[in-house]
Design an enzyme around this catalytic site. Structure first.
Site, short mmCIF file in Angstrom:
data_model
loop_
_atom_site.label_atom_id
_atom_site.label_comp_id
_atom_site.label_asym_id
_atom_site.label_seq_id
_atom_site.Cartn_x
_atom_site.Cartn_y
_atom_site.Cartn_z
N LYS A 1 -14.30 21.26 93.93
CA LYS A 1 -15.46 20.31 93.54
C LYS A 1 -16.83 20.72 94.03
O LYS A 1 -17.65 20.69 93.30
CB LYS A 1 -15.00 18.66 93.91
CG LYS A 1 -13.96 18.27 92.85
CD LYS A 1 -14.27 18.29 91.37
CE LYS A 1 -13.16 17.68 90.41
NZ LYS A 1 -13.50 17.79 89.01
N ILE B 1 -4.52 21.35 76.41
CA ILE B 1 -3.38 22.47 76.45
C ILE B 1 -2.23 22.32 75.49
O ILE B 1 -1.33 22.83 75.38
CB ILE B 1 -2.99 22.77 77.97
CG1 ILE B 1 -2.40 24.20 78.02
CG2 ILE B 1 -2.32 21.62 78.67
CD1 ILE B 1 -2.52 24.81 79.12
N GLY C 1 -6.43 13.87 78.66
CA GLY C 1 -6.25 13.38 79.94
C GLY C 1 -6.68 11.75 80.17
O GLY C 1 -6.98 11.09 79.11
N GLY D 1 -9.57 19.31 78.02
CA GLY D 1 -8.68 18.02 78.74
C GLY D 1 -9.00 16.86 77.94
O GLY D 1 -8.81 15.63 78.48
N TYR E 1 -8.64 20.48 95.93
CA TYR E 1 -9.33 19.76 95.14
C TYR E 1 -10.71 19.73 95.42
O TYR E 1 -11.80 20.00 94.68
CB TYR E 1 -8.86 18.47 94.82
CG TYR E 1 -9.33 17.46 93.84
CD1 TYR E 1 -9.30 17.88 92.38
CD2 TYR E 1 -9.98 16.35 94.17
CE1 TYR E 1 -9.80 16.99 91.64
CE2 TYR E 1 -10.38 15.50 93.09
CZ TYR E 1 -10.31 15.95 91.86
OH TYR E 1 -10.85 15.01 90.90
#
Ligand code: AKB
Length: 312
Positions: free
Chosen positions: A142, A35, A11, A8, A138
């Site tokens: 987590k 990605i 990001g 990532g 989410y």
């Protein structure tokens, strides 16, 4: 940490973390993966879909990584729009990253979030160890992630470490699909339009942190003496807690004509309402010396100065 692989990497956190790590450990010692690929990437970079565990393994092995920093994930609001996809990406990616770390004996970092708490969690001075019954996909990801990281340490001895990040504010890469994003958008619109319409209601407190403090926290936790870590994963950390009218008032000190109004987004408001107002950060301070440099006033001044230059 000598050879670090980051997922990532394009990001909000990754794009700045990679730069910071390369500054400390050397450009060639940090492998950025994401990605998607940008046209101009500096330093080692590979395209990686984190749901492809074999490719993740091969890249880490070929690079000779000794550390994995797994950042690739969908944020809270996006995850709520597509819960099944969020489960597959957030949990699949994490399991792959933990497995690769177990197989190749890597030190491991992944962020949890204030999203790991829910409406039944104590809202103020939220303890390190407390009720966690989140009501978002989410948050479910987590909490499961926090438990998995503890499990990989207890069961396999993988040196897993992590923090619960609050909303992160930065001028480099905008966040995407989070609930706390208003605290970044407001700066762009204050400079470009002189006004901002907040999708979060006045009076809704959430924890926040400026990116330089967040990056330093990652490095400090990863460099901390393993023997001193009692919690290892999911340390509560934060630098400030504010609600929309407070950040607007702070911006107004620099831009007197700035105006803010409200058009509440029910989905993101419901998520924000289910999260704590302010975290207790004693465990992070005691176990690895967590500290911050930026409060709301300092962050606002720096954001406006840096963004004005960027948007010129
Ligand atoms: C989000 O709003 O989803 C993130 C977070 C607090 O985890 N910024």
């Amino acid at each position: 940490m000598e050879k670090i692989m980051v997922t990532g990497a394009l990001g909000q956190i990754g794009s700045e973390l990679v730069e910071k790590l390369r500054g400390i450990y050397g450009e060639d010692n940090v492998l950025a993966t994401d990605i998607r690929k940008l046209d101009h990437t500096k330093g080692p970079f590979e395209v990686l879909d984190v749901t492809d565990g074999q490719r993740m393994h091969d890249l880490a092995k070929d690079f000779g990584a000794d550390t994995m920093m797994h950042l690739a994930a969908l944020l809270s609001a996006t995850a709520e729009r597509n819960p099944l996809f969020a489960w597959n990406l957030n949990m699949g990616g994490l399991m792959n990253a933990l497995e690769v770390s177990r197989e190749l004996n890597l030190q491991f970092f992944t962020p949890s979030s204030i999203g790991a708490f829910g409406p039944s969690t104590p809202k103020d001075n939220t303890p390190q160890d407390t009720l966690q019954r989140p009501t978002t996909m989410y948050g479910v990801n987590k909490v499961a992630g926090e438990l998995l990281c503890d499990y990989y340490f207890d069961r396999f001895g993988v040196d897993t470490r992590g923090v619960r990040f609050p909303g992160l504010v930065s001028y480099v890469t905008p966040p995407g699909g989070g609930t706390t994003d208003y605290a970044v958008e407001i700066f762009y619109e204050a400079i470009e339009q002189g006004k901002y319409t907040s999708y979060i209601k006045e009076g809704t407190y959430m924890d926040m942190m400026y990116m330089p403090d967040a990056l330093q926290a990652i490095v400090d936790l990863m460099e901390a003496d393993s023997k001193k870590l009692i919690h290892r994963n999911a340390f509560n950390i934060t630098a400030m807690s504010f609600e929309p009218s407070q950040i607007a008032a702070e911006i107004k000190k620099h831009l007197p004509h700035f105006r803010m109004d409200y058009m509440v987004d029910p989905v993101r408001q419901a998520i924000a309402d289910s999260w704590p107002n302010s975290l207790n950060i004693e465990a992070a301070k005691t176990e690895w010396g967590f500290q911050t440099e930026y409060d709301l006033a300092r962050m606002t001044a720096d954001m406006l100065e840096k963004l004005k230059l960027k948007l010129q």
